[in-house]
Design an enzyme around this catalytic site. Structure first.
Site, PDB file in Angstrom:
ATOM      1  N   LYS A  33       0.810  -1.220   0.000  1.00 16.74           N
ATOM      2  CA  LYS A  33       0.000   0.000   0.000  1.00 16.74           C
ATOM      3  C   LYS A  33       0.844   1.272   0.000  1.00 16.74           C
ATOM      4  CE  LYS A  33      -3.204  -0.924   3.261  1.00 16.74           C
ATOM      5  NZ  LYS A  33      -4.555  -0.899   3.852  1.00 16.74           N
ATOM      6  N   LYS A  93      -0.263   2.368   9.458  1.00 18.55           N
ATOM      7  CA  LYS A  93      -0.817   1.312   8.601  1.00 18.55           C
ATOM      8  C   LYS A  93       0.246   0.292   8.215  1.00 18.55           C
ATOM      9  CE  LYS A  93      -4.655   3.413   6.059  1.00 18.55           C
ATOM     10  NZ  LYS A  93      -5.143   3.745   4.709  1.00 18.55           N
ATOM     11  N   GLY A 129      -8.395  -5.795   4.899  1.00 19.56           N
ATOM     12  CA  GLY A 129      -9.516  -6.218   5.749  1.00 19.56           C
ATOM     13  C   GLY A 129      -9.541  -5.511   7.093  1.00 19.56           C
ATOM     14  N   GLY A 130      -9.009  -4.295   7.124  1.00 18.55           N
ATOM     15  CA  GLY A 130      -9.031  -3.520   8.368  1.00 18.55           C
ATOM     16  C   GLY A 130      -7.979  -3.971   9.380  1.00 18.55           C
ATOM     17  N   VAL A 184      -7.738  11.201   8.599  1.00 21.81           N
ATOM     18  CA  VAL A 184      -8.765  12.127   8.114  1.00 21.81           C
ATOM     19  C   VAL A 184     -10.007  11.939   8.986  1.00 21.81           C
ATOM     20  CG1 VAL A 184     -10.182  12.792   6.131  1.00 21.81           C
ATOM     21  CG2 VAL A 184      -7.850  11.970   5.773  1.00 21.81           C
ATOM     22  N   GLU A 201      -9.863   2.788  -4.261  1.00 26.72           N
ATOM     23  CA  GLU A 201     -10.532   3.235  -3.037  1.00 26.72           C
ATOM     24  C   GLU A 201     -10.034   4.612  -2.609  1.00 26.72           C
ATOM     25  OE1 GLU A 201     -11.893  -0.852  -0.904  1.00 26.72           O
ATOM     26  OE2 GLU A 201     -10.148   0.110  -0.030  1.00 26.72           O
ATOM     27  N   GLU A 222      -6.110   2.938  -1.481  1.00 26.32           N
ATOM     28  CA  GLU A 222      -5.525   1.707  -2.024  1.00 26.32           C
ATOM     29  C   GLU A 222      -6.273   1.262  -3.264  1.00 26.32           C
ATOM     30  OE1 GLU A 222      -5.847  -1.990   0.064  1.00 26.32           O
ATOM     31  OE2 GLU A 222      -7.842  -1.557   0.823  1.00 26.32           O
ATOM     32  N   ARG A 233      -8.867  -7.022  -7.753  1.00 21.37           N
ATOM     33  CA  ARG A 233      -9.779  -8.175  -7.846  1.00 21.37           C
ATOM     34  C   ARG A 233     -11.205  -7.660  -7.906  1.00 21.37           C
ATOM     35  NH1 ARG A 233     -11.894  -7.453  -2.867  1.00 21.37           N
ATOM     36  NH2 ARG A 233     -10.470  -6.719  -1.263  1.00 21.37           N
ATOM     37  N   VAL A 280     -16.539  -7.626  -3.032  1.00 18.55           N
ATOM     38  CA  VAL A 280     -17.795  -8.171  -2.504  1.00 18.55           C
ATOM     39  C   VAL A 280     -18.982  -7.366  -3.059  1.00 18.55           C
ATOM     40  CG1 VAL A 280     -19.156  -8.516  -0.393  1.00 18.55           C
ATOM     41  CG2 VAL A 280     -16.680  -8.931  -0.364  1.00 18.55           C
TER      42      VAL A 280
END
Ligand code: ADP
Length: 449
Positions: free
Chosen positions: A116, A158, A164-165, A203, A277, A290, A294, A297
């Site tokens: 990332k 990060k 996935g958080g 943010v 995103e 990011e 793919r 969902v």
């Protein structure tokens, strides 16, 4: 065109891919763990092969076993779904070396976007705004503190390999920052085998808005507009909608975000489906966070508002065909919402609650689509993601989509398993949600009240 596709995934997404295979006259191969031997996706597929015991390390992530099954089944393409091996460049190389087509982007671009921190640098080079933060990785606690002293708090630590958080922590002062650095390095290492971290400005009260993109091997790139995914818990989405009514509040913002996403696709020679995103500040500034290399969902809401089958696009592009339409031919119609049904307890910190489903019946009706991975008397085990179904509603207006969703949720029977349907019903009737006044912290705050 391919003759046989192996789906290296499970649950609702395996069924979703199989559905398009059937439509296109392509045979499908399911691979499954012992826990999934009677799962609907195995029944749906033309052929099925056992991978191994339930833990993902012994089944869905077992690359060599999947490669053996590829050979044994004679499949000429592999669809990875989402999660699991879908963004694993090493696996993509192995599949390709076995003479099988991977339905997704190239391993080169996957590597570029998979880190990332590196993806941030790439986005900047494509003139796509990123959240202000560290240029590249941060070595340790002291380096983080030195950076934050100039930069200011609150700051977000990060894990570069995170997803996935997982591996993300906010710090408001030095002591917390030191703890957050250690914690994220540890989580990065344990969950993704990489302790690299970087820093971003935290943010406050942002919206999570993403753009669906596609590229083909002829160099064409398009977007299919946005999805608003700000209803989250633990930095993970539970409700998505398109269009984002928040974007309507700002002139040109949608156009600028879509154009930035397409720029990223073009400059990275990206092929197949991807999602760019962004987080957007309450003032309407947008920042790249990011790119997911793919299918997501929540792709279904884009399908419902544009009328295209995105899995079919993925398959055709992987087979070397150009994008079926130009940007001008992608028209947006109405409004769509997705509610993710998880077996989790909204009243107790949204903790997953696996168990066995008793009676089960899915809603139907005008503008309602259900993508699910379970059935009556099905045991949902703790080894996998606790999402069991997605309810997607579509309407001419947002109000109609919400009404249809409320009707569908009321008609959804899932007995014997704790689930979050009541949470969806509550959210969809909250005044803030109805007015579009929600951000990524809104849902958790609602449940703390
Ligand atoms: P992951 O890959 O783990 O999903 P992301 O980078 O996509 O992580 O971020 C997930 C969520 O975390 C976002 O939707 C948003 O809610 C929150 N988030 C990420 N970066 C920031 C930031 N710089 N400031 C505030 N919130 C953020």
């Amino acid at each position: 065109m391919f003759k046989k596709i192996l789906i290296a995934n499970r649950g609702e997404i395996a069924r979703r891919v199989i559905r398009t295979c059937k439509k296109m006259g392509i045979a499908s191969v399911a691979v499954y763990s012992e826990a999934d031997k009677d799962a609907p996706f195995v029944r749906d597929a033309d052929e099925g092969f056992l991978l191994g015991p339930p833990p993902v390390g012994e089944s869905y992530l077992k690359q060599d076993r999947i490669l053996d099954i590829l050979k044994e089944s004679g499949a000429d393409a592999l669809h990875p779904g989402y999660g699991l091996l879908s963004e694993n460049a090493e696996f993509v190389n192995k599949v390709t070396n076995a003479g099988v087509t991977f339905i997704g982007p190239t391993p080169e671009v996957m590597n570029k976007m998979g880190d990332k921190s590196a993806a941030r640098s790439f986005a900047l080079s494509a003139d796509v705004p990123v959240v202000p933060g560290s240029e590249g990785e941060i070595a340790d606690e002291d380096a983080a503190v030195a950076f934050a002293e100039n930069f200011g708090y609150p700051i977000l630590v990060k894990a570069a390999a995170g997803g996935g958080g997982i591996g993300m922590k906010v710090a408001t002062k030095e002591k917390k920052l030191r703890k957050a650095v250690t914690e994220c390095q540890r989580r990065g290492q344990s969950a993704f085998g990489d302790p690299t971290i970087y820093l971003e400005r935290y943010v406050e009260n942002p919206r999570h808005i993403e753009i669906q993109v596609f590229g083909d091997s002829q160099g064409n790139a398009v977007h299919l507009f946005e999805r608003e995914c700000s209803v989250q818990r633990r930095h993970q989405k539970v409700i998505e909608e398109t269009p984002s009514i928040f974007l309507n509040r700002f002139e040109d913002l949608r156009e600028r975000m879509c154009a930035a996403a397409v720029r990223l696709v073009k400059q990275s020679n990206y092929t197949n489906a991807g999602t760019v995103e962004f987080i957007v500040s309450p003032e309407g500034e947008f920042y790249f966070i990011e790119m997911n290399t793919r299918l997501q969902v929540e792709h279904a809401i884009s399908e419902e508002t544009t009328g295209f089958d995105l899995v079919e696009w993925q398959i055709r592009i992987a087979a070397g065909e150009p994008l079926p339409v130009s940007q001008e031919e992608i028209q947006f119609k109405g409004h769509a919402i997705e509610c993710r049904i998880y077996c989790e307890d909204p009243e107790h910190h949204f903790f997953p609650k696996p168990g066995t489903i008793g009676a089960y019946s899915e809603p139907q009706g005008e503008g309602i689509r259900v993508d699910s991975g379970v059935r009556e008397n099905f045991e949902v085990v703790s080894y996998y993601d606790p999402m069991i179904a997605k309810v997607i509603s579509q309407g001419d207006t947002r109000d109609q989509a919400i009404d249809r969703m409320l009707g569908a949720l009321a008609d959804f029977t899932i007995e014997g398993l704790t689930n979050n349907i009541s949470m969806h019903q509550r959210v969809l009737q909250e005044e803030d949600f109805l007015n579009g006044n929600y951000d990524t912290g809104w849902l958790e705050a609602l449940y703390k009240k």
